[in-house]
Design a protein around this motif. Structure first.
Motif, PDB file in Angstrom:
ATOM      1  N   PRO A  77       0.829  -1.214   0.000  1.00 53.78           N
ATOM      2  CA  PRO A  77       0.000   0.000   0.000  1.00 53.78           C
ATOM      3  C   PRO A  77       0.862   1.262   0.000  1.00 53.78           C
ATOM      4  N   ASP A  78       0.385   2.289  -0.675  1.00 56.18           N
ATOM      5  CA  ASP A  78       1.055   3.586  -0.631  1.00 56.18           C
ATOM      6  C   ASP A  78       0.913   4.215   0.742  1.00 56.18           C
ATOM      7  N   ILE A  79      -0.179   3.886   1.433  1.00 57.32           N
ATOM      8  CA  ILE A  79      -0.425   4.400   2.780  1.00 57.32           C
ATOM      9  C   ILE A  79      -0.720   3.199   3.675  1.00 57.32           C
ATOM     10  N   PRO A  80       0.251   2.729   4.439  1.00 56.31           N
ATOM     11  CA  PRO A  80       0.015   1.545   5.290  1.00 56.31           C
ATOM     12  C   PRO A  80      -1.028   1.828   6.364  1.00 56.31           C
ATOM     13  N   GLY A  81      -1.716   0.774   6.792  1.00 58.69           N
ATOM     14  CA  GLY A  81      -2.651   0.899   7.893  1.00 58.69           C
ATOM     15  C   GLY A  81      -1.928   1.102   9.211  1.00 58.69           C
ATOM     16  N   VAL A  82      -2.616   1.712  10.165  1.00 67.95           N
ATOM     17  CA  VAL A  82      -2.067   1.988  11.492  1.00 67.95           C
ATOM     18  C   VAL A  82      -3.079   1.506  12.530  1.00 67.95           C
ATOM     19  N   ASP A  83      -2.658   0.615  13.411  1.00 67.26           N
ATOM     20  CA  ASP A  83      -3.541   0.125  14.480  1.00 67.26           C
ATOM     21  C   ASP A  83      -4.860  -0.416  13.923  1.00 67.26           C
ATOM     22  N   GLY A  84      -4.773  -1.086  12.781  1.00 68.18           N
ATOM     23  CA  GLY A  84      -5.973  -1.660  12.198  1.00 68.18           C
ATOM     24  C   GLY A  84      -6.717  -0.747  11.246  1.00 68.18           C
ATOM     25  N   SER A  85      -6.181   0.462  10.991  1.00 69.24           N
ATOM     26  CA  SER A  85      -6.863   1.365  10.068  1.00 69.24           C
ATOM     27  C   SER A  85      -6.700   0.887   8.629  1.00 69.24           C
ATOM     28  N   THR A  86      -7.466   1.465   7.731  1.00 68.24           N
ATOM     29  CA  THR A  86      -7.513   1.026   6.345  1.00 68.24           C
ATOM     30  C   THR A  86      -6.254   1.437   5.581  1.00 68.24           C
ATOM     31  N   PRO A  87      -5.559   0.490   4.937  1.00 68.64           N
ATOM     32  CA  PRO A  87      -4.453   0.865   4.052  1.00 68.64           C
ATOM     33  C   PRO A  87      -4.983   1.462   2.754  1.00 68.64           C
ATOM     34  N   GLY A  88      -4.181   2.296   2.109  1.00 70.65           N
ATOM     35  CA  GLY A  88      -4.655   2.981   0.913  1.00 70.65           C
ATOM     36  C   GLY A  88      -3.710   2.859  -0.255  1.00 70.65           C
ATOM     37  N   TYR A  89      -4.286   2.896  -1.444  1.00 69.77           N
ATOM     38  CA  TYR A  89      -3.537   2.865  -2.692  1.00 69.77           C
ATOM     39  C   TYR A  89      -3.910   4.093  -3.512  1.00 69.77           C
ATOM     40  N   THR A  90      -2.911   4.872  -3.877  1.00 72.13           N
ATOM     41  CA  THR A  90      -3.146   6.060  -4.699  1.00 72.13           C
ATOM     42  C   THR A  90      -2.696   5.853  -6.136  1.00 72.13           C
ATOM     43  N   THR A  91      -2.061   4.740  -6.401  1.00 73.65           N
ATOM     44  CA  THR A  91      -1.575   4.441  -7.751  1.00 73.65           C
ATOM     45  C   THR A  91      -1.897   2.984  -8.093  1.00 73.65           C
ATOM     46  N   VAL A  92      -1.917   2.713  -9.388  1.00 73.10           N
ATOM     47  CA  VAL A  92      -2.155   1.355  -9.866  1.00 73.10           C
ATOM     48  C   VAL A  92      -0.812   0.691 -10.131  1.00 73.10           C
ATOM     49  N   PRO A  93      -0.612  -0.543  -9.679  1.00 75.57           N
ATOM     50  CA  PRO A  93       0.653  -1.225  -9.975  1.00 75.57           C
ATOM     51  C   PRO A  93       0.902  -1.308 -11.484  1.00 75.57           C
ATOM     52  N   THR A  94       2.148  -1.224 -11.843  1.00 74.32           N
ATOM     53  CA  THR A  94       2.499  -1.301 -13.257  1.00 74.32           C
ATOM     54  C   THR A  94       2.052  -2.624 -13.859  1.00 74.32           C
ATOM     55  N   THR A  95       2.234  -3.696 -13.091  1.00 76.42           N
ATOM     56  CA  THR A  95       1.845  -5.026 -13.551  1.00 76.42           C
ATOM     57  C   THR A  95       0.906  -5.656 -12.539  1.00 76.42           C
ATOM     58  N   LEU A  96      -0.227  -6.141 -13.016  1.00 78.63           N
ATOM     59  CA  LEU A  96      -1.173  -6.821 -12.142  1.00 78.63           C
ATOM     60  C   LEU A  96      -0.838  -8.304 -12.064  1.00 78.63           C
ATOM     61  N   VAL A  97      -1.073  -8.883 -10.897  1.00 81.25           N
ATOM     62  CA  VAL A  97      -0.766 -10.284 -10.654  1.00 81.25           C
ATOM     63  C   VAL A  97      -1.991 -11.135 -10.973  1.00 81.25           C
ATOM     64  N   LYS A  98      -1.773 -12.261 -11.595  1.00 80.79           N
ATOM     65  CA  LYS A  98      -2.853 -13.229 -11.799  1.00 80.79           C
ATOM     66  C   LYS A  98      -2.867 -14.126 -10.573  1.00 80.79           C
ATOM     67  N   SER A  99      -3.786 -13.866  -9.643  1.00 80.21           N
ATOM     68  CA  SER A  99      -3.756 -14.574  -8.360  1.00 80.21           C
ATOM     69  C   SER A  99      -4.399 -15.953  -8.446  1.00 80.21           C
ATOM     70  N   VAL A 100      -5.202 -16.191  -9.473  1.00 82.74           N
ATOM     71  CA  VAL A 100      -5.826 -17.499  -9.678  1.00 82.74           C
ATOM     72  C   VAL A 100      -5.343 -18.023 -11.022  1.00 82.74           C
ATOM     73  N   PRO A 101      -4.317 -18.870 -11.038  1.00 84.54           N
ATOM     74  CA  PRO A 101      -3.663 -19.262 -12.295  1.00 84.54           C
ATOM     75  C   PRO A 101      -4.571 -19.980 -13.279  1.00 84.54           C
ATOM     76  N   GLU A 102      -5.486 -20.808 -12.767  1.00 78.96           N
ATOM     77  CA  GLU A 102      -6.355 -21.590 -13.642  1.00 78.96           C
ATOM     78  C   GLU A 102      -7.788 -21.076 -13.556  1.00 78.96           C
ATOM     79  N   VAL A 103      -8.555 -21.304 -14.631  1.00 80.74           N
ATOM     80  CA  VAL A 103      -9.981 -20.979 -14.596  1.00 80.74           C
ATOM     81  C   VAL A 103     -10.622 -21.781 -13.468  1.00 80.74           C
ATOM     82  N   PRO A 104     -11.274 -21.102 -12.500  1.00 80.56           N
ATOM     83  CA  PRO A 104     -11.721 -21.820 -11.292  1.00 80.56           C
ATOM     84  C   PRO A 104     -12.949 -22.700 -11.500  1.00 80.56           C
ATOM     85  N   GLY A 105     -13.842 -22.318 -12.415  1.00 81.50           N
ATOM     86  CA  GLY A 105     -15.074 -23.055 -12.575  1.00 81.50           C
ATOM     87  C   GLY A 105     -14.960 -24.232 -13.515  1.00 81.50           C
ATOM     88  N   SER A 106     -15.969 -25.079 -13.441  1.00 84.59           N
ATOM     89  CA  SER A 106     -16.009 -26.245 -14.326  1.00 84.59           C
ATOM     90  C   SER A 106     -17.323 -26.312 -15.084  1.00 84.59           C
TER      91      SER A 106
END
Length: 561
Positions: A77-106
């Motif tokens: 995060p561009d703005i880390p959370g503090v004591d459980g507060s919400t972390p924040g993102y002000t920019t989009v990562p240059t490259t997005l991660v594919k967190s689910v490598p395979e098509v999940p459904g059948s």
């Protein structure tokens, strides 16, 4: 169902926050619950219902049913959370991660019932967003979207007819009906054996969800729900900082200052009033919560002196003439319009409404500046803030003997719960680039006209990743939001019964209802404050003391002391 605050405004894509469009609802105990006798009656016809909990689950019992926690951060995060507060993102990562490598459904097809506090999106045949997400899921989710303002009634009708229950049902926490702990075992799938312990590691994005959120999905000692996590603090008193500056006003830091600044801002000749009806915000300001323990005794909201003080403050505020006449008359539907147009300068709302207002107003009024006040104690000291319950919305999978179908839906949930920084998050929140969203000069995705119509919180209501603020289109808003939340975090404490699934016996579910109208009448000068004493006595005699005794069974050692 223990609840401290209600989500109030729909979450916009990229801001995974609470959701409800209507004005801040009453936080009085039992205020929005409805009975579902048909569904509960079905328990005995389908199988013997599990015995409701009669006290807090032990740590060992919880450990046996809760999923393992494996935090997952795809983008720092561009703005880390503090004591459980919400972390924040002000920019989009240059490259997005594919967190689910395979098509999940059948290839399965599933119906899903979900609320909407906005215009119902087009159906799947005419909705490119639904088509794109379903294609990526490798399965078809057919949404049955219903008006969120009447969703409790719709749930009542659907749950009363088990054969008509959809495959996947979204239930906001404020719509969970009495005796649901009896009906849940007959209507919905027990997910414990699919997700408990290391079994959840098959679904890494679900394993990334916080343990407290999973705890709140446990009914009768078993895991049933999929969570939509909540903010640490869900609501605020907002003020128009731009107009305050023009009028030479400063944000208040005590209840007396709040009253004075509301009066100073009021000029009926200029069609400007200090505030809306901020009763719900006043309850938070004065530290009202459903239950507290004082001197070893469990007290309801209505018995606490701070509830009376909040009413007396609001009575003085209304008498001052600083409340907009339409709000005095009870017109809450136009409250946002009045605040955004500058007719009122202070309003109570859920945090999700902040981003929503910016998206609505900034294009025509770039100077618009809505800000939340830092919370303060009535006397100007440090506030006491109560942590939001860890979940604001659940979803439940219909009970079935088809274990493969449950596994497939959990795989879909794992895709939908992908965190910010993933391809899946972008798809679920914005759809497809060039079709439902475009990018601004900074590369941030923004819904186009088609996206505004088609992309809503449908998939996101089924399950949601951990809370972040990723409204990268409004970087200053993200900074303001996260800084505000970090300033409030040190003052947050867990309310009594935090994180416990407690449903009060149905005979007590409407005990608090008379206080809704009574508070309105006292605040508007139609009844004297002394009427509260008689109402509290009636509450106790009508079952309040029995409800207290029932609740006392759920006190832990720390809470009881």
């Amino acid at each position: 169902m223990e609840q401290t605050t209600r989500p109030t405004t729909p979450s916009l894509p990229g801001h995974r926050g609470p959701a409800r469009r209507s004005v801040l609802g009453s936080v009085a105990a039992g205020a929005a619950l409805v009975a579902v006798p048909g569904a509960l009656g079905a328990c005995t016809s389908q199988e013997q219902a599990a015995a409701p909990q009669d006290g807090p689950l032990s740590e060992a019992d919880l450990a046996a049913v809760l999923p393992a926690y494996r935090p997952l951060t795809l983008a720092e995060p561009d703005i880390p959370g503090v004591d459980g507060s919400t972390p924040g993102y002000t920019t989009v990562p240059t490259t997005l991660v594919k967190s689910v490598p395979e098509v999940p459904g059948s290839g399965g097809t599933y119906t899903a019932m979900s609320p909407a506090w906005w215009t119902t999106p087009p159906g799947i045949d005419k909705n490119s967003y639904f088509q794109a997400v379903n294609a990526a899921l490798g399965a078809t989710v057919e949404f049955q979207v219903s008006d969120g303002n009447t969703y409790a009634d719709k749930l009542q009708a659907v749950l009363a007819s088990p054969k008509n229950v959809p495959d996947w049902v979204v239930i906001p926490t404020w719509n969970v009906p009495p005796r649901f702990e009896q009906g849940v075992t007959a209507l919905f799938a027990d997910l414990t054996d699919h997700l408990a312990g290391d079994k959840v590691l098959k679904y890494p994005n679900l394993a990334n969800l916080p343990t407290d959120a999973w705890k709140y999905c446990v009914f009768n000692g078993r895991l049933y729900g999929l969570p939509y996590p909540s903010e640490l603090v869900g609501n605020a008193l907002f003020y128009r900082r731009d107009l305050f500056g023009q009028l030479g006003l400063a944000a208040p830091t005590s209840a007396d200052e709040l009253l004075q600044v509301a009066k100073d801002a009021t000029d009926p000749a200029a069609r400007r009033w200090g505030c809306e009806d901020i009763w719900d915000g006043a309850q938070l300001l004065f530290g009202c919560t459903d239950w507290t323990v004082r001197d070893g005794k469990l007290l309801s909201r209505f018995e606490n002196e701070n509830y009376r003080e909040a009413i007396e403050f609001m009575r003085e505020l209304f008498a001052s003439g600083a409340v907009h006449p339409d709000a005095v008359a009870g017109n809450t539907q136009q409250a946002k319009d009045r605040f955004e147009s500058g007719q009122t300068l202070i309003s109570a709302d859920g945090l999700g409404g902040w981003a929503e207002a910016l998206a609505r107003v900034l294009p025509s009024n770039p100077a618009y500046d809505q800000q939340p006040m830092d919370w303060f104690a009535p006397d100007g000291g440090a506030p006491t803030l109560y942590k939001s319950q860890p979940v604001s919305i659940f979803s439940f999978i219909k009970k079935t003997d088809d274990a493969a179908a449950i596994d497939e839906m959990l795989a879909l949930a794992n895709f939908i719960a992908a965190p910010f920084g993933s391809e899946e998050f972008q798809l679920v929140n914005y759809g497809t680039e060039g079709t439902t969203f475009e990018r601004d000069a900074a590369g941030a995705p923004a819904l186009n006209d088609r996206g505004t119509t088609e992309v809503t919180s449908t998939y996101g209501f089924l399950v949601s990743p951990p809370i972040v603020n990723a409204k990268v289109q409004f970087p200053q808003y993200v900074r303001d939001f996260c800084d505000w939340m970090a300033r409030q975090a040190p003052h947050v404490t867990e309310p009594v019964f935090y994180g416990q699934q407690i449903q009060d016996p149905s005979q007590y579910s409407s005990l608090g209802k008379p206080f809704d109208d009574l508070a309105k009448d006292i605040i508007r000068g139609r009844q004297d404050v002394s009427a509260l004493d008689a109402a509290v006595k009636e509450w106790r005699n009508s079952g309040g003391d029995e409800l207290r005794a029932y609740r006392e069974k759920f006190l832990t050692g720390d809470e009881a002391s």
